[in-house]
Motif scaffolding. Structure first.
Motif, PDB file in Angstrom:
ATOM      1  N   GLU A  71       1.332  -1.799  -0.327  1.00 35.14           N
ATOM      2  CA  GLU A  71       0.337   0.120  -0.037  1.00 35.14           C
ATOM      3  C   GLU A  71       0.695   1.341   0.320  1.00 35.14           C
ATOM      4  N   SER A  76      -0.976   7.694  -6.865  1.00 31.16           N
ATOM      5  CA  SER A  76      -1.998   7.575  -8.176  1.00 31.16           C
ATOM      6  C   SER A  76      -1.363   7.822  -9.610  1.00 31.16           C
ATOM      7  N   GLU A 240     -11.056  10.048  -9.030  1.00 33.00           N
ATOM      8  CA  GLU A 240     -10.992  10.102  -7.694  1.00 33.00           C
ATOM      9  C   GLU A 240     -12.121   9.888  -6.708  1.00 33.00           C
ATOM     10  N   LEU A 241     -13.449   9.433  -7.520  1.00 36.86           N
ATOM     11  CA  LEU A 241     -13.584   7.913  -6.532  1.00 36.86           C
ATOM     12  C   LEU A 241     -13.406   7.270  -6.262  1.00 36.86           C
ATOM     13  N   GLU A 243     -10.692   6.624  -6.916  1.00 40.90           N
ATOM     14  CA  GLU A 243      -8.751   6.162  -5.780  1.00 40.90           C
ATOM     15  C   GLU A 243      -8.487   5.098  -6.824  1.00 40.90           C
ATOM     16  N   LYS A 245      -4.991   4.036  -8.537  1.00 44.29           N
ATOM     17  CA  LYS A 245      -3.151   4.022  -7.508  1.00 44.29           C
ATOM     18  C   LYS A 245      -2.272   3.153  -8.095  1.00 44.29           C
TER      19      LYS A 245
END
Ligand code: GDP
Length: 479
Positions: A71, A76, A240-241, A243, A245
């Motif tokens: 993680e 992003s 954005e919702l 996320e 990455k």
């Protein structure tokens, strides 16, 4: 096949010393350069919480896509967007308009090249667009196991409304679980009626935001540029919702979006990098081809030294020409690359032989479903001669499910069976059912070569009975 501790560590994106420690815990005294056997390697992989995947029968690894990332290593990344919709509703115009707008505001002399994908910048944030519009390309990629798209834009002409391919596009996006944004195009036209579009979308179970639903919609004109900024903002909002990455600091992984043989440059493989960073000199595998990265060229035609997540880039140096949808992965060395490519070419041969053996039966599909223990639903692509039949059969099929297995109609529509239906079914492990309709030539050929299960009926009762019987495991193998 054996693997050293260090190599295994690299593939899992773990530190070598961490592996040595784990091995010690297992009673194996090993150094970094120690060679591990298959079973030990598998235990180590599991110890790290990774799922070992045997890419080669004789080899243990986490897939050449490597381990899942920590993680803390994730950064992003730009959303990857596909544009779909009915023919002539403005997909190409939209992609061109977005690309051109970017060049005007973009870097000096940078005319965007057509390489299969491109990036635009919106107030410092980037969006990647796949340059091949349409759901056929999208679903073909998915059928090959490549899920590159984060967001689907479905273009609907405001003066024409929801058409058959609009419905298909929606079904394909939904089957892939990719969020939609509806772009109501041609708002400059006299006959534009966006509310009719919104209304018609309801029938496809797409409820737009202005109707209090959760699907974003934007009114645009690809011709005049109206609403394009808004569209880009909506994309970033959706991104954005999600996320999105990826870990940029690891061996690169991606998907081939386009590949060709160029007279001067040799094999040119446009790759969308998904994680990691590809660099000049890297050894890579793309589908059943491999090579060393000789040069990297971006969507502005400029040579670059590296490319990271969500960046489309032309990779020069493959030995042959891979196919769109193939995976791309940087590997540790040449021997490894050769080994993977040999194995894959062997697999391709086997697959061809299998497909030649004929289409899957419904029974076989159920058995496969049960064995996989994953999908608990039997999926159907349904085509029928009239809307009433589509509705009646869908309702009956959905009721036919039992506690163990549900029946789900991925896409139900009026009309003959097309190649697009076959690709959708193939990508989703679904079966194609025709009610009073038949496949066209391309669809038949495609179903044959892919081994897609397909069955035709003219009596609803027979259809439902067969599905129920298959679900109960009562059908003979000839079905
Ligand atoms: P595609 O088949 O979905 O890729 O559609 P195209 O982008 O090729 O567009 C089909 C036709 O519609 C072309 O003649 C375009 O010029 C026209 N068109 C596309 N977008 C607009 C728009 O916003 N307004 C108007 N008036 N025409 C458009």
């Amino acid at each position: 096949e054996v693997i050293t501790v260090q190599e295994l560590a690299n593939r899992m994106a773990e530190k070598g010393v961490a592996l040595v420690k784990v091995l010690m815990g297992m009673g194996v005294m090993a150094t970094i350069n120690e060679v591990l056997d298959q079973d030990t390697a598998q235990l180590v992989v599991e110890e790290f919480g990774h799922k070992p995947k045997r890419v080669l029968d004789s080899d243990v690894e986490i897939g050449i896509s490597g381990a899942e990332d920590d993680e803390t290593d994730l950064a992003s990344r730009a959303p990857v967007v596909t544009v779909m919709g009915h023919v002539d509703h403005g997909k190409t115009s939209l992609l061109d308009a977005l690309r051109k707008a970017n060049v005007v505001s973009g870097e000096a002399g940078g005319i965007t090249q057509h390489i299969g994908a491109y990036q635009v910048e919106v107030s410092g944030q980037k969006i990647t667009f796949l340059d091949t519009p349409g759901h056929a390309a999208f679903t073909e990629m998915r059928a090959r196991g490549a899920s590159v798209t984060d967001i689907c834009i479905v273009v609907v002409a405001a003066d024409d409304g929801v058409m058959p391919q609009t419905k298909e596009a929606i079904a394909h996006a939904k089957a892939a679980g990719v969020p939609l944004i509806i772009a109501i195009n041609k708002m400059d036209r006299e006959g534009a009626n966006p509310d009719r579009v919104r209304q018609e979308l309801l029938q496809e179970e797409v409820v737009v935001e202005s109707f209090s639903g959760d699907v974003q919609e934007v009114e645009i004109s690809a011709l005049t540029g109206l609403g394009l900024d808004n569209l880009k903002e909506q994309i970033l909002l959706q991104a954005e919702l999600l996320e999105l990455k990826a870990n940029p600091s690891r061996a690169a992984n991606g998907v081939v979006v386009e590949a060709k043989l160029d007279k001067g440059r040799g094999s040119v493989t446009t790759t969308l990098i998904q994680k990691g960073t590809v660099k000049i000199g890297d050894i890579f595998v793309a589908g059943a081809e491999w090579g060393r990265v000789r040069a990297l060229v971006n969507d502005k035609g400029q040579q670059v030294k590296e490319a990271g997540p969500s960046v489309p880039v032309e990779v020069l140096g493959a030995g042959g020409v891979p196919s769109a949808g193939d995976d791309f992965a940087v590997v540790s060395n040449e021997a490894r690359a050769r080994e993977i490519v040999d194995y894959r070419q062997e697999q391709i041969k086997k697959k061809r032989a299998l497909a030649a053996a004929g289409p899957k039966t419904m029974e076989a599909m159920f058995t496969q479903l049960k064995e996989s223990g994953e999908t608990q639903s039997f999926q159907v692509v349904l085509k029928a001669d009239v809307q009433g039949s589509v509705e009646a059969i869908t309702a009956a099929l959905e009721k036919a499910g039992n506690d163990d297995i549900a029946c789900r109609v991925l896409h139900g529509a009026v009309g003959g069976i097309t190649e697009s239906d076959i690709t959708l079914a193939n990508a989703s492990d679904a079966m194609v059912i025709g009610f009073n309709v038949r496949p066209n030539k391309q669809a038949r050929e495609s179903a044959e070569s892919l081994g897609t299960a397909m069955k035709f009926y003219s009596v609803i009762y027979d259809l439902i009975d067969d599905v129920k019987a298959a679900m109960a495991g009562q059908l003979g193998p000839e079905f």
